[in-house]
Design a protein around this motif. Structure first.
Motif, PDB file in Angstrom:
ATOM      1  N   ALA A 201     -11.642 -11.916 -13.197  1.00  0.00           N
ATOM      2  CA  ALA A 201     -10.739 -10.845 -13.605  1.00  0.00           C
ATOM      3  C   ALA A 201      -9.321 -11.110 -13.131  1.00  0.00           C
ATOM      4  N   TRP A 202      -9.164 -11.581 -11.901  1.00  0.00           N
ATOM      5  CA  TRP A 202      -7.829 -11.877 -11.380  1.00  0.00           C
ATOM      6  C   TRP A 202      -7.185 -13.019 -12.160  1.00  0.00           C
ATOM      7  N   ARG A 203      -7.967 -13.991 -12.543  1.00  0.00           N
ATOM      8  CA  ARG A 203      -7.429 -15.088 -13.343  1.00  0.00           C
ATOM      9  C   ARG A 203      -6.968 -14.584 -14.704  1.00  0.00           C
ATOM     10  N   GLU A 204      -7.717 -13.671 -15.312  1.00  0.00           N
ATOM     11  CA  GLU A 204      -7.309 -13.101 -16.595  1.00  0.00           C
ATOM     12  C   GLU A 204      -6.061 -12.242 -16.454  1.00  0.00           C
ATOM     13  N   LEU A 205      -5.987 -11.469 -15.377  1.00  0.00           N
ATOM     14  CA  LEU A 205      -4.839 -10.596 -15.181  1.00  0.00           C
ATOM     15  C   LEU A 205      -3.549 -11.392 -15.003  1.00  0.00           C
ATOM     16  N   ARG A 206      -3.631 -12.483 -14.264  1.00  0.00           N
ATOM     17  CA  ARG A 206      -2.418 -13.282 -14.036  1.00  0.00           C
ATOM     18  C   ARG A 206      -1.881 -13.887 -15.310  1.00  0.00           C
ATOM     19  N   ARG A 207      -2.707 -14.052 -16.312  1.00  0.00           N
ATOM     20  CA  ARG A 207      -2.268 -14.626 -17.582  1.00  0.00           C
ATOM     21  C   ARG A 207      -1.954 -13.572 -18.630  1.00  0.00           C
ATOM     22  N   ASN A 208      -2.078 -12.302 -18.256  1.00  0.00           N
ATOM     23  CA  ASN A 208      -1.854 -11.211 -19.205  1.00  0.00           C
ATOM     24  C   ASN A 208      -0.436 -10.678 -19.029  1.00  0.00           C
ATOM     25  N   PRO A 209       0.454 -10.833 -20.015  1.00  0.00           N
ATOM     26  CA  PRO A 209       1.829 -10.341 -19.860  1.00  0.00           C
ATOM     27  C   PRO A 209       1.906  -8.833 -19.728  1.00  0.00           C
ATOM     28  N   VAL A 210       0.955  -8.101 -20.335  1.00  0.00           N
ATOM     29  CA  VAL A 210       0.946  -6.643 -20.206  1.00  0.00           C
ATOM     30  C   VAL A 210       0.739  -6.246 -18.749  1.00  0.00           C
ATOM     31  N   PHE A 211      -0.182  -6.930 -18.073  1.00  0.00           N
ATOM     32  CA  PHE A 211      -0.415  -6.643 -16.660  1.00  0.00           C
ATOM     33  C   PHE A 211       0.806  -6.980 -15.820  1.00  0.00           C
ATOM     34  N   LEU A 212       1.428  -8.107 -16.076  1.00  0.00           N
ATOM     35  CA  LEU A 212       2.578  -8.524 -15.276  1.00  0.00           C
ATOM     36  C   LEU A 212       3.740  -7.549 -15.421  1.00  0.00           C
ATOM     37  N   VAL A 213       4.027  -7.130 -16.648  1.00  0.00           N
ATOM     38  CA  VAL A 213       5.141  -6.209 -16.877  1.00  0.00           C
ATOM     39  C   VAL A 213       4.852  -4.855 -16.232  1.00  0.00           C
ATOM     40  N   SER A 214       3.643  -4.326 -16.468  1.00  0.00           N
ATOM     41  CA  SER A 214       3.306  -3.017 -15.908  1.00  0.00           C
ATOM     42  C   SER A 214       3.235  -3.058 -14.385  1.00  0.00           C
ATOM     43  N   ALA A 215       2.711  -4.149 -13.821  1.00  0.00           N
ATOM     44  CA  ALA A 215       2.614  -4.252 -12.370  1.00  0.00           C
ATOM     45  C   ALA A 215       3.997  -4.326 -11.728  1.00  0.00           C
ATOM     46  N   LEU A 216       4.919  -5.065 -12.339  1.00  0.00           N
ATOM     47  CA  LEU A 216       6.280  -5.143 -11.806  1.00  0.00           C
ATOM     48  C   LEU A 216       6.977  -3.789 -11.880  1.00  0.00           C
ATOM     49  N   LEU A 217       6.779  -3.089 -12.983  1.00  0.00           N
ATOM     50  CA  LEU A 217       7.394  -1.769 -13.110  1.00  0.00           C
ATOM     51  C   LEU A 217       6.811  -0.788 -12.098  1.00  0.00           C
ATOM     52  N   ILE A 218       5.499  -0.830 -11.897  1.00  0.00           N
ATOM     53  CA  ILE A 218       4.869   0.057 -10.919  1.00  0.00           C
ATOM     54  C   ILE A 218       5.321  -0.302  -9.500  1.00  0.00           C
ATOM     55  N   LEU A 219       5.442  -1.584  -9.210  1.00  0.00           N
ATOM     56  CA  LEU A 219       5.945  -2.004  -7.900  1.00  0.00           C
ATOM     57  C   LEU A 219       7.346  -1.465  -7.667  1.00  0.00           C
ATOM     58  N   PHE A 220       8.194  -1.523  -8.695  1.00  0.00           N
ATOM     59  CA  PHE A 220       9.545  -0.976  -8.578  1.00  0.00           C
ATOM     60  C   PHE A 220       9.499   0.522  -8.313  1.00  0.00           C
ATOM     61  N   LEU A 221       8.635   1.243  -9.017  1.00  0.00           N
ATOM     62  CA  LEU A 221       8.516   2.686  -8.813  1.00  0.00           C
ATOM     63  C   LEU A 221       8.042   3.027  -7.408  1.00  0.00           C
ATOM     64  N   VAL A 222       7.088   2.254  -6.905  1.00  0.00           N
ATOM     65  CA  VAL A 222       6.587   2.496  -5.546  1.00  0.00           C
ATOM     66  C   VAL A 222       7.681   2.242  -4.521  1.00  0.00           C
ATOM     67  N   VAL A 223       8.458   1.188  -4.726  1.00  0.00           N
ATOM     68  CA  VAL A 223       9.535   0.850  -3.780  1.00  0.00           C
ATOM     69  C   VAL A 223      10.586   1.954  -3.746  1.00  0.00           C
ATOM     70  N   ILE A 224      11.034   2.412  -4.928  1.00  0.00           N
ATOM     71  CA  ILE A 224      12.065   3.454  -4.919  1.00  0.00           C
ATOM     72  C   ILE A 224      11.493   4.792  -4.470  1.00  0.00           C
ATOM     73  N   SER A 225      10.179   4.971  -4.591  1.00  0.00           N
ATOM     74  CA  SER A 225       9.571   6.183  -4.065  1.00  0.00           C
ATOM     75  C   SER A 225       9.617   6.192  -2.543  1.00  0.00           C
ATOM     76  N   LEU A 226       9.401   5.041  -1.947  1.00  0.00           N
ATOM     77  CA  LEU A 226       9.426   4.934  -0.489  1.00  0.00           C
ATOM     78  C   LEU A 226      10.838   4.868   0.053  1.00  0.00           C
ATOM     79  N   TRP A 227      11.713   4.136  -0.630  1.00  0.00           N
ATOM     80  CA  TRP A 227      13.087   3.940  -0.170  1.00  0.00           C
ATOM     81  C   TRP A 227      14.079   4.173  -1.306  1.00  0.00           C
ATOM     82  N   PRO A 228      14.265   5.422  -1.726  1.00  0.00           N
ATOM     83  CA  PRO A 228      15.206   5.682  -2.823  1.00  0.00           C
ATOM     84  C   PRO A 228      16.643   5.339  -2.457  1.00  0.00           C
ATOM     85  N   GLN A 229      16.929   5.275  -1.148  1.00  0.00           N
ATOM     86  CA  GLN A 229      18.292   4.961  -0.725  1.00  0.00           C
ATOM     87  C   GLN A 229      18.718   3.547  -1.120  1.00  0.00           C
TER      88      GLN A 229
END
Length: 301
Positions: A29-57
């Motif tokens: 599953a991890w090998r499939e996810l790393r090759r899936n552009p939908v996962f990469l885009v959504s994961a990066l966007l979610i990571l950004f949201l989590v970061v600004i949620s913790l440190w909006p400053q």
């Protein structure tokens, strides 16, 4: 190489090469996810949201609660790209800080639903009998409660300015769905040959459940919970929009959308930015859930 030699090769081995270890469902599953552009885009966007949620400053220096009525409903200006709302608060700052409440509600509610529903459904499916019957009838009762109507009743009684009443309500009505998924997955897993073999060798119920059944039944729960996370964020915004979810001074996209709705003709920017941020966040989590589902279900590959 003849057929007999081919049969002697362990899984993952190649002729003349090193013998590889058998790949598990999770490694595949991890090998499939790393090759899936939908996962990469959504994961990066979610990571950004989590970061600004913790440190909006990191991306905003304006206090979302600092308002100037003299700038009420004004458009964008240098340093305030999203303009101002009815109270003269910076819409950009409120949009950034609003991610904290939505992400917190979504993650905490998903964890609570997954733990409560997964444990209850797993135990009922494994042991069966009266426990299974009680769970099924209890789940039917909760399934019959309309979510929005239940939120209006429950949250109008349990008041508060924090996210925890909303999280508790979502867990209260959300666990039956996960419980049914977990129950079905456990019923399927416990009939597998390897489980029956372990039982024949004298393995107890605790060992069977923790070592053999649960690891092979958790994948459907993870998939459904990941997809539901985006739904819970949208539900929080809906309840806040109706005035029974989060309440001021908590900064929430649902509260800002509710305040901006009557002024949509005069100041559409007040509604555009929080609604766009909410839609993008929900879409990101649903895309992530779809990618995880495709990776964990071999039939979809």
């Amino acid at each position: 190489m003849d057929e007999g030699a081919a049969l002697e090769l362990p899984y993952g081995g190649t002729p003349g090469g090193p013998v590889g270890r058998p790949r598990s469902l999770w490694s595949d599953a991890w090998r499939e996810l790393r090759r899936n552009p939908v996962f990469l885009v959504s994961a990066l966007l979610i990571l950004f949201l989590v970061v600004i949620s913790l440190w909006p400053q990191l991306i905003v220096s304006t206090d979302p609660l600092a308002c100037d009525l003299g700038k009420s409903q004004q458009g964008s200006e240098p340093g305030h790209p999203f303009g101002y709302d009815t109270q003269g608060c910076d819409v950009y700052a409120r949009t950034v800080y609003g991610a904290r409440a939505s992400v917190t509600v979504g993650i905490c509610a998903t964890l609570g639903v997954a733990l409560l529903g997964g444990i209850a459904g797993g135990l009922a499916g494994f042991f069966g009998g009266w426990a299974d019957a009680v769970l099924s009838r209890t789940a039917d009762v909760f399934f019959g409660i309309p979510v929005v109507l239940g939120g209006l009743v429950f949250l109008s009684v349990v008041t508060g300015t924090t996210v925890w009443p909303v999280v508790g309500f979502i867990v209260l009505l959300g666990w039956p769905q996960i419980a049914r998924i977990a129950r079905g997955a456990v019923l399927t897993a416990k009939e597998a040959d390897y489980v029956q073999a372990a039982r024949a060798l004298g393995a107890g119920n605790t060992r069977l459940l923790l070592r053999h059944v649960a690891p092979n039944a958790v994948a459907p729960v993870i998939v459904v919970a990941t997809i539901a996370l985006g739904t819970y964020i949208a539900l929080e915004a809906t309840l806040s929009f109706l005035g029974v979810g989060l309440r001021p001074p908590t900064v929430s996209w649902g509260i800002d959308i509710s305040n901006a709705a009557p002024q949509i003709r005069n100041a559409p920017h007040m509604l555009l930015w929080p609604a766009g941020a909410l839609s993008l966040t929900v879409l990101a989590f649903i895309m992530l859930g779809d990618a995880v589902r495709d990776a964990l279900d071999p039939r979809l590959r």
